[in-house]
Design an enzyme around this catalytic site. Structure first.
Site, PDB file in Angstrom:
ATOM      1  N   CYS A   1       0.891  -1.345  -0.071  1.00  0.00           N
ATOM      2  CA  CYS A   1      -0.072  -0.020   0.096  1.00  0.00           C
ATOM      3  C   CYS A   1       1.074   1.275   0.164  1.00  0.00           C
ATOM      4  O   CYS A   1       1.531   1.421  -0.949  1.00  0.00           O
ATOM      5  CB  CYS A   1      -1.001  -0.150   1.163  1.00  0.00           C
ATOM      6  SG  CYS A   1      -2.380   1.105   0.845  1.00  0.00           S
TER       7      CYS A   1
ATOM      8  N   HIS B   1      -3.529  -5.480   1.252  1.00  0.00           N
ATOM      9  CA  HIS B   1      -2.973  -5.718   2.499  1.00  0.00           C
ATOM     10  C   HIS B   1      -3.355  -7.489   2.786  1.00  0.00           C
ATOM     11  O   HIS B   1      -4.401  -7.866   2.169  1.00  0.00           O
ATOM     12  CB  HIS B   1      -3.806  -4.906   3.717  1.00  0.00           C
ATOM     13  CG  HIS B   1      -3.347  -3.322   3.478  1.00  0.00           C
ATOM     14  ND1 HIS B   1      -2.231  -3.163   4.117  1.00  0.00           N
ATOM     15  CD2 HIS B   1      -3.986  -2.456   3.014  1.00  0.00           C
ATOM     16  CE1 HIS B   1      -2.302  -1.893   3.965  1.00  0.00           C
ATOM     17  NE2 HIS B   1      -3.028  -1.394   3.379  1.00  0.00           N
TER      18      HIS B   1
END
Length: 505
Positions: free
Chosen positions: A332, A436
């Protein structure tokens, strides 16, 4: 029919409220109850995504798992994600509302209190028992007005309260007595039990102090929970970072960069299932050394964290390690940092409109006003493994070379798609993704670790560890056993069943 409830409040942050609530959810579920977790307002940089794309605190997601429930935004209607020293991104019912500073948010609390009450009542209609988690301490007397997080929430739910103190830090008796003294008289009546958490030492030596404590506060001590180590996800801003380091004897040295605005560091947890992995949390350049793998985790303020990497010299240290053979993996915000440039033309994160990245991947990220929050399924293009995870980001990253894409996404929030994600460098030692939870996928993780082993001249390990969900389920069961063995469950059930009489508050 409205549910029964029990609320866990603490003398301070990080006393173990989230873990205790998780354990109670598991106990009640195992005892056959329809149980749901609830926390009216959570402040955390570790969040999770529900099946409809809503964003909630990681603790409530974990508590839902322990309750064998599908996580829902009703379990955590308000999430605050700090993005500066004085402000946070405010998420209401799973969706971004706006950025607010503390003063503006305080003015907004009366409306939020009404909304929280409605949502709690809806969840109550669906439950036998609700395990409610407080936040920080109920003795923050400057915040009592319009409180809907601690005693204010207990009054909304008409819930008995269990007060938890952390004995490991010292001063537990003073913190419990002081908390009780600062509560209003009607609030003190709602506290029906005390639990001492994180105890190490002789119970016989502690026992006289428990009796004196009960005499002072006129509330029974329901149990003393020993200090324990289970691989459970932590989300608290007051995290004990010393617990992050793991297995110093592992073959694969993994260095995780501690960014100032690090978020979703629970991405690292699954690596603790692998006996050949050693994990170090790195704050100082001199501690980085020459690891096999560097992980740059998520960030709530990527530009500020990139600025930190440059000012601290960590960027040069990471690049030197890569030149010497280290793998680098960005997740991310960490993925954005790997690229050539990060742009923020609308000054969403800071007053810096553009900053150079590490330039390990030829990509440009632009911070957008819209936030992506999805449950995501994909296949990676190097090992051809199925990947399940979630996305939480406000950036859009463009990769110059399409052949370097890391993953093909086949669904978001259960809707079929055919998108690309992430990147792999030409030397196949730099990986980046927005997903994630990628290391939750055991087949992929073992193959990725074997790639690192092969690069370091080590033999591959064929055995794949158990599924991470199966592993977490076992940890939840162990946690429930710890609570059953150290808390007077008969008395606790009496407290739950008695509830709070209307005349008590």
């Amino acid at each position: 029919m409205k549910s029964k409830s029990i609320m866990v409040q603490g003398t301070a942050s990080s006393v173990g409220k989230s873990i205790l609530c998780t354990g109670l959810c598991r106990v009640f579920y195992k005892d056959g109850y329809n149980v749901n977790p609830f926390k009216s307002q959570n402040m955390s940089l570790n969040s999770a995504i529900t099946c409809d794309g809503g964003e909630i605190g990681r603790a409530q997601y974990m508590q839902a798992e322990a309750s064998n429930k599908v996580p829902s935004v009703k379990m955590n209607p308000i999430l605050l994600k700090p993005n500066s020293d004085r402000g946070s991104q405010v998420i209401i019912n799973g969706k971004v509302f706006k950025n607010m500073d503390a003063v503006d948010y305080y003015k907004f609390k009366p409306q939020l209190k009404k909304d929280v009450s409605k949502i709690y009542n809806k969840l109550s209609d669906e439950s036998d028992i609700i395990v409610i988690e407080g936040a920080g301490s109920p003795a923050e007397i400057n915040l009592n007005k319009e409180d809907f997080v601690n005693m204010g929430m207990a009054k909304i739910a008409k819930s008995p309260v269990i007060l938890v103190g952390d004995i490991d830090k010292g001063g537990v008796f003073a913190s419990i007595v002081g908390t009780m003294m600062l509560l209003k008289e009607d609030e003190r009546k709602m506290v029906r039990g005390v639990i001492i958490n994180k105890f190490r030492g002789s119970y016989e030596i502690l026992k006289p102090g428990l009796k004196m404590l009960e005499d002072i506060i006129k509330v029974p001590v329901l149990g003393v929970i020993p200090y324990f180590n289970l691989n459970l996800e932590d989300e608290d801003s007051a995290t004990d970072w010393s617990k992050f380091n793991f297995n110093s004897k592992g073959d694969i040295d993994v260095a995780v960069i501690k960014l100032p605005h690090m978020s979703n560091f629970t991405d690292i947890n699954p690596l603790k299932m692998y006996d050949d992995v050693s994990i170090r949390l790195i704050e100082k350049v001199e501690d980085l050394k020459n690891p096999n793998l560097i992980i740059i985790p998520g960030s709530k303020n990527t530009i500020k964290d990139m600025e930190y990497l440059k000012s601290s010299g960590m960027n040069s240290a990471i690049l030197n390690c890569h030149s010497n053979g280290s793998f680098v993996f960005g997740i991310c915000g960490g993925f954005q940092i790997l690229g050539s440039k990060i742009k923020d033309p609308n000054n969403i994160e800071s007053n810096i409109t553009s900053i150079e990245g590490l330039n390990l991947i030829n990509s440009v990220t632009e911070i957008k006003t819209d936030k992506t929050t999805t449950l995501t399924e994909a296949r990676d293009k190097i090992f051809n493994c199925n990947i399940k995870g979630y996305e939480i980001h406000m950036g859009k990253t463009l990769i110059d070379d399409n052949n370097s894409n890391f993953l093909v996404i086949n669904s978001r929030n259960e809707e079929t798609c055919n998108d690309i994600d992430g990147a792999i460098s030409k030397d196949k030692r730099v990986f980046g993704t927005y997903i994630h939870g990628i290391f939750d996928n055991s087949e992929f993780t073992r193959k990725f670790l074997n790639l690192i082993r092969k690069n370091a001249g080590m033999d591959e390990i064929k055995e794949t560890p158990k599924d991470y969900w199966e592993f977490k389920n076992e940890e939840y069961d162990k946690l429930a056993d710890i609570i059953r063995n150290n808390v007077d469950m008969k008395k606790l059930y009496e407290i739950v069943n008695e509830g709070i009489d209307e005349t008590d508050n």
